[in-house]
Design a protein around this motif. Structure first.
Motif, PDB file in Angstrom:
ATOM      1  N   THR A 186       0.808  -1.215   0.000  1.00 40.66           N
ATOM      2  CA  THR A 186       0.000   0.000   0.000  1.00 40.66           C
ATOM      3  C   THR A 186       0.849   1.276   0.000  1.00 40.66           C
ATOM      4  O   THR A 186       0.350   2.348  -0.304  1.00 40.66           O
ATOM      5  CB  THR A 186      -0.947   0.039   1.228  1.00 40.66           C
ATOM      6  OG1 THR A 186      -0.144  -0.053   2.416  1.00 40.66           O
ATOM      7  CG2 THR A 186      -1.927  -1.114   1.185  1.00 40.66           C
ATOM      8  N   THR A 187       2.136   1.166   0.341  1.00 41.12           N
ATOM      9  CA  THR A 187       2.979   2.371   0.325  1.00 41.12           C
ATOM     10  C   THR A 187       3.373   2.774  -1.095  1.00 41.12           C
ATOM     11  O   THR A 187       3.797   3.912  -1.318  1.00 41.12           O
ATOM     12  CB  THR A 187       4.283   2.157   1.115  1.00 41.12           C
ATOM     13  OG1 THR A 187       5.121   1.226   0.406  1.00 41.12           O
ATOM     14  CG2 THR A 187       4.003   1.618   2.505  1.00 41.12           C
ATOM     15  N   GLY A 188       3.280   1.851  -2.025  1.00 46.12           N
ATOM     16  CA  GLY A 188       3.678   2.147  -3.406  1.00 46.12           C
ATOM     17  C   GLY A 188       5.159   1.989  -3.676  1.00 46.12           C
ATOM     18  O   GLY A 188       5.609   2.093  -4.817  1.00 46.12           O
ATOM     19  N   LEU A 189       5.952   1.708  -2.642  1.00 43.83           N
ATOM     20  CA  LEU A 189       7.401   1.634  -2.829  1.00 43.83           C
ATOM     21  C   LEU A 189       7.828   0.378  -3.598  1.00 43.83           C
ATOM     22  O   LEU A 189       8.792   0.416  -4.360  1.00 43.83           O
ATOM     23  CB  LEU A 189       8.122   1.686  -1.474  1.00 43.83           C
ATOM     24  CG  LEU A 189       7.964   2.990  -0.700  1.00 43.83           C
ATOM     25  CD1 LEU A 189       8.771   2.937   0.587  1.00 43.83           C
ATOM     26  CD2 LEU A 189       8.379   4.187  -1.545  1.00 43.83           C
ATOM     27  N   LEU A 190       7.091  -0.707  -3.398  1.00 44.05           N
ATOM     28  CA  LEU A 190       7.461  -1.948  -4.096  1.00 44.05           C
ATOM     29  C   LEU A 190       7.333  -1.762  -5.610  1.00 44.05           C
ATOM     30  O   LEU A 190       8.235  -2.118  -6.374  1.00 44.05           O
ATOM     31  CB  LEU A 190       6.580  -3.108  -3.625  1.00 44.05           C
ATOM     32  CG  LEU A 190       6.804  -4.442  -4.345  1.00 44.05           C
ATOM     33  CD1 LEU A 190       8.228  -4.950  -4.118  1.00 44.05           C
ATOM     34  CD2 LEU A 190       5.777  -5.485  -3.892  1.00 44.05           C
ATOM     35  N   ALA A 191       6.209  -1.183  -6.031  1.00 46.25           N
ATOM     36  CA  ALA A 191       6.006  -0.959  -7.466  1.00 46.25           C
ATOM     37  C   ALA A 191       7.076  -0.017  -8.023  1.00 46.25           C
ATOM     38  O   ALA A 191       7.568  -0.193  -9.142  1.00 46.25           O
ATOM     39  CB  ALA A 191       4.613  -0.388  -7.716  1.00 46.25           C
TER      40      ALA A 191
END
Ligand SMILES: [Zn+2]
Ligand SMILES: [Zn+2]
Length: 468
Positions: A363-368
């Protein structure tokens, strides 16, 4: 526009006339060089100069404000206002506009995920503020120094300005125009019933029957396309298209990977399709958005929740190509450090609110963000569009320094608004870009909070607010 064209034609024809006349009178000029200019030559020169001056003045007048508009102070209108921790539609009274400002009667305004926090969040607004950062409408009045638009124009108030003369604009980066620093001129444009001044988010607002915008944010659009579709060119549609068409410009036959199939990611897919990309791989956790991506240009869709740990390798494998023969355009195997996609666009971002539909693995968007970088081939282009990521990210030093990836910032996707908005209009008119499919819900001013709830929940793809 027609007047301007005629005036320019007049200037050109006078210049051509002048050239012919000079050639024709060469012998007379030689003759008069001993005795001074002949009376005929002087009269002709004077007449030509006067005609040219008249045409030049006509041109200047054509570019000047169409009319000195009268006072607009006190005009009543309605707008969504964030004040304290509340959001409500309020009756306001307009203040006088500044010499370089434009008064726009809003007809449509794009619902943007970035703005969900401004409408639905719990921030305490000390100064009452009209949310949003783009809109479309009709010019109702212009300040005395405005030249770009005229009363009656259909005008896009774009989320990013383009002044054309600041350092950033002159160095080829109008998406970072210095007028983007809206704090410099974001004074109150209206008053609440109790006399409290109201400002506009980003010096634009948009969730309001009226917008007051600096000229630098205003782009007149000469087209018959509907207002709701054009409103997308101030925000999501334009940002997505620009991410595929500006700095990381997609090439024919290339491999394109897009993270996120929200309004921006789907626009990026359409932009890649318009350039005849070889394959367009869209990675999106929400099922109905994956379906939409296939309709709008994706050649493959992937769910990032399925085999998340191997996503990077799988996509690199898809971009590997038909041969490993290095002497025949081939590449090393997909595990090679320079392997991957030619163009990668990260448009998924982090969750500002828990979605009511499927959510991604992070949900943080960092992985993407990190996967997008890993999937970009050495020498490829990575454009980072999304907002809402939370936290910090790190990269392996040697690969970060040596892999020759070009990373482009996503402010408006790199849009050059004055150049690109008319281009996108033509692409929509020709059918190479489908704007109407990007709108799935419309709401009136009194439904703004409900509409933004759909944006936050991700239950609708494209939400537009229409006025009047
Ligand atoms: Zn936006
Ligand atoms: Zn500028």
């Amino acid at each position: 526009m027609t007047d301007t064209g005629q005036a320019r034609g007049a200037v050109r024809s006078n210049e051509a006339e002048s050239t012919r006349e000079n050639v024709g009178s060469a012998s007379e000029t030689q003759q008069s060089s001993r005795s001074g200019l002949s009376r005929r030559t002087m009269l002709q020169a004077g007449a030509l100069a006067a005609a040219t001056l008249t045409a030049t003045r006509a041109q200047a007048q054509a570019d000047a404000p169409a009319a000195a508009t009268g006072s607009v102070a006190g005009r009543p209108f309605r707008a969504l206002v964030r004040s304290g921790t509340t959001a409500s539609v309020e009756d306001l009274r307009l203040r006088e506009i500044e010499p370089r400002q434009v008064l726009v009667r809003t007809t449509a305004s794009c619902g943007c995920y970035t703005i969900t926090r401004s409408v639905l969040g719990d921030r305490d607004y000390e100064t009452p503020t009209i949310p949003n950062h783009s809109g479309f409408g009709i010019v109702e009045a212009v300040g005395a120094e405005v030249r770009r638009v005229r009363e009656g124009d259909r005008v896009l108030v774009c989320g990013t300005p383009e002044c054309g003369v600041c350092y950033q604009c002159l160095h080829g980066n109008p998406e970072a125009c210095n007028y983007l620093n809206s704090q410099l001129f974001n004074g109150p444009i209206a008053d609440m019933a109790d006399g409290t001044g109201v400002i506009q988010q980003g010096a634009i607002g948009g969730l309001s029957e009226l917008m007051v915008a600096m000229e630098e944010y205003c782009i007149p659009l000469f087209t018959d396309l509907p207002d709701d579709e054009l409103s997308l060119l101030g925000d999501t549609l334009a940002a997505g298209l620009s991410s595929a068409l500006t700095y990381g410009r997609v090439e024919p036959g290339s491999d394109v990977v897009i993270f996120g199939a929200g309004p921006i990611g789907l626009a990026a897919a359409q932009g890649a399709r318009s350039q005849s990309a070889g394959q367009i791989i869209v990675i999106e956790p929400v099922a109905y958005r994956r379906e939409k991506a296939l309709e709008l240009g994706a050649t493959t869709v992937l769910d990032p929740n399925v085999d998340t740990d191997t996503l990077v390798e799988r996509v690199r494998e898809m971009c590997y190509g038909p041969t490993d023969r290095l002497d025949a355009g081939g590449r090393y195997g997909p595990g090679y450090r320079y392997g991957g996609a030619d163009f990668v666009i990260e448009a998924s971002g982090g969750d500002l609110f828990p979605p009511a539909v499927e959510t991604g693995p992070d949900t943080t968007g960092l992985l993407a963000l990190r996967q997008a970088w890993d999937i970009t081939r050495g020498g490829g282009h990575l454009t980072l569009l999304a907002a809402g990521q939370q936290g910090e990210i790190s990269f392996p030093t040697a690969r970060f320094c040596l892999s020759t990836r070009s990373i482009h910032g996503g402010q408006m996707g790199g849009m050059h608004p004055m150049r690109d908005a008319p281009r996108y209009v033509k692409m929509i008119e020709r059918g190479s870009i489908d704007a109407s499919s990007m709108i799935t819900a419309t709401w009136p001013l009194d439904g703004v909070v409900d509409g933004f709830r759909q944006v936050a929940d991700r239950t609708e793809l494209g939400v537009v607010f229409t006025f009047g």
